[in-house]
Enzyme design. Structure first.
Site, PDB file in Angstrom:
ATOM      1  N   SER A  61      -5.976  -0.085  16.073  1.00 19.87           N
ATOM      2  CA  SER A  61      -5.793   1.374  16.089  1.00 19.87           C
ATOM      3  C   SER A  61      -6.536   2.048  14.937  1.00 19.87           C
ATOM      4  O   SER A  61      -7.157   3.099  15.138  1.00 19.87           O
ATOM      5  CB  SER A  61      -4.319   1.779  16.113  1.00 19.87           C
ATOM      6  OG  SER A  61      -3.544   0.951  15.324  1.00 19.87           O
ATOM      7  N   ASP A  95      -5.376   0.025   6.190  1.00 17.87           N
ATOM      8  CA  ASP A  95      -6.145  -0.342   7.384  1.00 17.87           C
ATOM      9  C   ASP A  95      -7.344   0.583   7.585  1.00 17.87           C
ATOM     10  O   ASP A  95      -8.466   0.132   7.832  1.00 17.87           O
ATOM     11  CB  ASP A  95      -5.245  -0.303   8.627  1.00 17.87           C
ATOM     12  CG  ASP A  95      -4.025  -1.193   8.465  1.00 17.87           C
ATOM     13  OD1 ASP A  95      -3.999  -2.004   7.519  1.00 17.87           O
ATOM     14  OD2 ASP A  95      -3.097  -1.071   9.283  1.00 17.87           O
ATOM     15  N   ASP A 106       0.818  -1.236   0.000  1.00 14.50           N
ATOM     16  CA  ASP A 106       0.000   0.000   0.000  1.00 14.50           C
ATOM     17  C   ASP A 106       0.842   1.272   0.000  1.00 14.50           C
ATOM     18  O   ASP A 106       0.389   2.310  -0.467  1.00 14.50           O
ATOM     19  CB  ASP A 106      -1.057   0.009   1.123  1.00 14.50           C
ATOM     20  CG  ASP A 106      -0.510   0.044   2.541  1.00 14.50           C
ATOM     21  OD1 ASP A 106       0.705  -0.206   2.730  1.00 14.50           O
ATOM     22  OD2 ASP A 106      -1.297   0.316   3.460  1.00 14.50           O
ATOM     23  N   GLU A 125      -2.491   9.259  12.075  1.00 17.02           N
ATOM     24  CA  GLU A 125      -1.520   8.242  12.507  1.00 17.02           C
ATOM     25  C   GLU A 125      -0.103   8.620  12.044  1.00 17.02           C
ATOM     26  O   GLU A 125       0.860   8.486  12.782  1.00 17.02           O
ATOM     27  CB  GLU A 125      -1.917   6.845  12.001  1.00 17.02           C
ATOM     28  CG  GLU A 125      -0.991   5.772  12.538  1.00 17.02           C
ATOM     29  CD  GLU A 125      -1.629   4.418  12.802  1.00 17.02           C
ATOM     30  OE1 GLU A 125      -2.867   4.307  12.802  1.00 17.02           O
ATOM     31  OE2 GLU A 125      -0.863   3.459  13.006  1.00 17.02           O
ATOM     32  N   GLY A 163      -2.389  -7.138  15.079  1.00 21.10           N
ATOM     33  CA  GLY A 163      -2.238  -6.820  13.660  1.00 21.10           C
ATOM     34  C   GLY A 163      -3.560  -6.866  12.917  1.00 21.10           C
ATOM     35  O   GLY A 163      -3.600  -6.976  11.696  1.00 21.10           O
ATOM     36  N   LEU A 164      -4.682  -6.795  13.646  1.00 16.65           N
ATOM     37  CA  LEU A 164      -5.991  -6.749  12.984  1.00 16.65           C
ATOM     38  C   LEU A 164      -6.550  -5.323  13.010  1.00 16.65           C
ATOM     39  O   LEU A 164      -7.746  -5.102  12.922  1.00 16.65           O
ATOM     40  CB  LEU A 164      -6.965  -7.731  13.638  1.00 16.65           C
ATOM     41  CG  LEU A 164      -6.534  -9.211  13.615  1.00 16.65           C
ATOM     42  CD1 LEU A 164      -7.545 -10.078  14.351  1.00 16.65           C
ATOM     43  CD2 LEU A 164      -6.356  -9.719  12.188  1.00 16.65           C
ATOM     44  N   SER A 165      -5.647  -4.361  13.165  1.00 19.51           N
ATOM     45  CA  SER A 165      -5.980  -2.941  13.026  1.00 19.51           C
ATOM     46  C   SER A 165      -6.901  -2.393  14.099  1.00 19.51           C
ATOM     47  O   SER A 165      -7.866  -1.684  13.795  1.00 19.51           O
ATOM     48  CB  SER A 165      -6.575  -2.659  11.646  1.00 19.51           C
ATOM     49  OG  SER A 165      -5.610  -2.860  10.685  1.00 19.51           O
ATOM     50  N   GLY A 223      -2.820  -5.533  19.666  1.00 19.77           N
ATOM     51  CA  GLY A 223      -1.498  -5.780  19.098  1.00 19.77           C
ATOM     52  C   GLY A 223      -1.469  -7.017  18.216  1.00 19.77           C
ATOM     53  O   GLY A 223      -0.417  -7.585  17.964  1.00 19.77           O
ATOM     54  N   TYR A 240       9.178  -1.617  10.217  1.00 19.66           N
ATOM     55  CA  TYR A 240       8.225  -1.201   9.182  1.00 19.66           C
ATOM     56  C   TYR A 240       8.773   0.014   8.434  1.00 19.66           C
ATOM     57  O   TYR A 240       8.830   0.036   7.208  1.00 19.66           O
ATOM     58  CB  TYR A 240       6.882  -0.870   9.849  1.00 19.66           C
ATOM     59  CG  TYR A 240       5.782  -0.492   8.898  1.00 19.66           C
ATOM     60  CD1 TYR A 240       4.942  -1.462   8.362  1.00 19.66           C
ATOM     61  CD2 TYR A 240       5.564   0.831   8.516  1.00 19.66           C
ATOM     62  CE1 TYR A 240       3.916  -1.117   7.488  1.00 19.66           C
ATOM     63  CE2 TYR A 240       4.551   1.189   7.647  1.00 19.66           C
ATOM     64  CZ  TYR A 240       3.725   0.207   7.148  1.00 19.66           C
ATOM     65  OH  TYR A 240       2.720   0.543   6.271  1.00 19.66           O
TER      66      TYR A 240
END
Ligand code: GLA
Length: 411
Positions: free
Chosen positions: A153, A197, A59, A185, A149-151, A147, A247
């Site tokens: 935030s 996300d 992305d 973000e 990783g399924l978004s 935490g 990242y």
């Protein structure tokens, strides 16, 4: 909310999701009253988490992604205030109690923890010309494992934007909510994420994944019709530790490699190249590691296009094969997996009835996504769960998930 091996049956979970949403409204309103004194006039909202089916680390490289919104996410209760105070409470971090801030004091503070996400979105609205006119009380309760990783935030960002639009009548679309969430973000929280996300959370559609071209944000909804199969998420429970710095490192490796290739061919980003074109120009990249990163960006984008085509042709087997190839590329070329995710995926591949399996999200911990035939789900959870615990030393959690809609008011 974690299921252990054996009790994670798809039908039962669908039932649980329905019951959960109903109870959730009561639960969060009651808590809001306890915490802030009065729930009269408060409204309940929801924004989903996401799982990406394929198209990882594409992305921010101008490539395609293929995420879908989940029926799990973050619930919020909000009520306008007469003054400029912001009061926050999260049922997931109850020990922190009520945390206060104000509209005049919107800055990122480490000790403000999770409240930096809603604060960031309120700040970002202001930056985009939508000045928030009064304070509010906000209570959150998420059912995405933290935490993982399924978004979680992104779901908080989209939820906050959705609430601001509803409370103050701002003229912003759901796509704007995604862009404002990403802006906050990047610029408030200092995490250099792409758009996937927030887009998946804000634009989700029940039963569909979103085929998004991140180069120009054009997208199409693709129905996920899995006959006798389900999407299973395996959560490694590995803490993501250095994830943000790694990242950002991958992002800059891709950018440096792109600048090198732009010396010999006029492209805007990695999404512009086919595999053949990449092979033709790759010698311009002056470092072996950077060449591997760029190769992943190009091949993963092409794989995502092929995977969506396969799905359109009802070829779920081919879709699964491309998911597996995606994992291998993330493991060896992009190097963002790690022993936990590799174990989950390699054990999944051994189970009869697994159509495809790969890591999902940023990597370095977090979750894998698998397509598993209905009659193999129990065996999958049992076998993968046992092998994971033996090798890694602690347990994984498994979720049979449903694809849900974007944000909403919970009626
Ligand atoms: C994280 C980021 C996304 C995307 C993925 C990797 O989830 O927030 O923008 O880059 O990693 O595909």
């Amino acid at each position: 909310m974690a299921w252990n091996a054996g009790i994670c049956l798809a039908g039962r979970q669908a039932e649980r999701n329905g019951v959960m949403a109903e109870n959730m409204k009561e639960t969060v309103l009651k808590k809001f009253g306890e915490v802030f004194g009065d729930a009269e006039g408060a409204k309940v909202y929801f924004a989903p988490g996401r799982v990406n089916m394929i198209g990882e680390h594409t992305d921010y490289n101008g490539g395609h992604v293929f995420p879908c919104a989940l029926t799990i996410g973050t619930y919020g209760v909000a009520k306008k205030r007469e003054d400029n105070k912001l009061r926050f409470y999260s049922m997931n971090f109850g020990h922190l109690g009520v945390m206060e801030s104000s509209l005049e004091d919107l800055k990122m503070e480490k000790e403000a923890g999770w409240t930096n996400y809603p604060k960031g979105v309120i700040w970002a609205f202001g930056k985009k010309g939508y000045e928030v006119p009064s304070g509010m009380d906000l209570l959150l309760n998420g059912n995405i494992p933290n935490g993982s990783g399924l978004s979680s935030s992104a779901s908080v960002e989209v939820l906050t934007g959705y609430i601001l639009r509803d409370l103050f009548g701002f003229d912003v679309s759901n796509q704007d909510l995604a862009l404002i969430g990403q802006y906050s973000e990047n610029n408030f929280n200092g995490v250099n994420c792409g758009i996937m996300d927030q887009f998946a959370s804000a634009m989700g559609k029940k039963g569909h994944a979103i085929f998004l071209d991140t180069a120009d944000l054009s997208f199409e909804y693709a129905p996920i019709k899995l006959e006798n199969a389900k999407i299973v998420i395996s959560c490694s429970n590995k803490k993501r530790g250095l994830a943000d710095s790694k990242y950002n490192e991958r992002r800059s490796e891709c950018e440096t490699a792109l600048a090198e290739v732009q010396e010999v061919v006029g492209i805007n980003n990695w999404g512009d190249l086919t595999e053949e074109q990449f092979e033709q120009y790759k010698s311009a990249i002056k470092d072996e590691v950077r060449a591997k990163r760029a190769k992943h960006a190009v091949y993963e984008n092409q794989r995502t296009i092929k995977a969506v085509e396969a799905l359109k042709n009802n070829d779920v087997e081919l879709f699964g094969k491309l998911m597996n190839e995606s994992h291998i590329s993330l493991q060896y070329d992009y190097e963002v997996t790690g022993v936990e995710l590799d174990t989950l995926v390699e054990e999944a591949w051994k189970v009869d009835g697994v159509i495809g399996s790969r890591m999902t999200g940023a990597g370095f911990g977090g979750c894998t996504v698998s397509i598993v035939k209905d009659d193999a789900i129990d065996a999958f959870i049992e076998q993968v769960g046992r092998a994971y615990k033996e090798k890694i030393g602690y347990a994984a959690d498994f979720y049979v998930v449903e694809i849900g809609d974007g944000p909403s008011v919970v009626e």
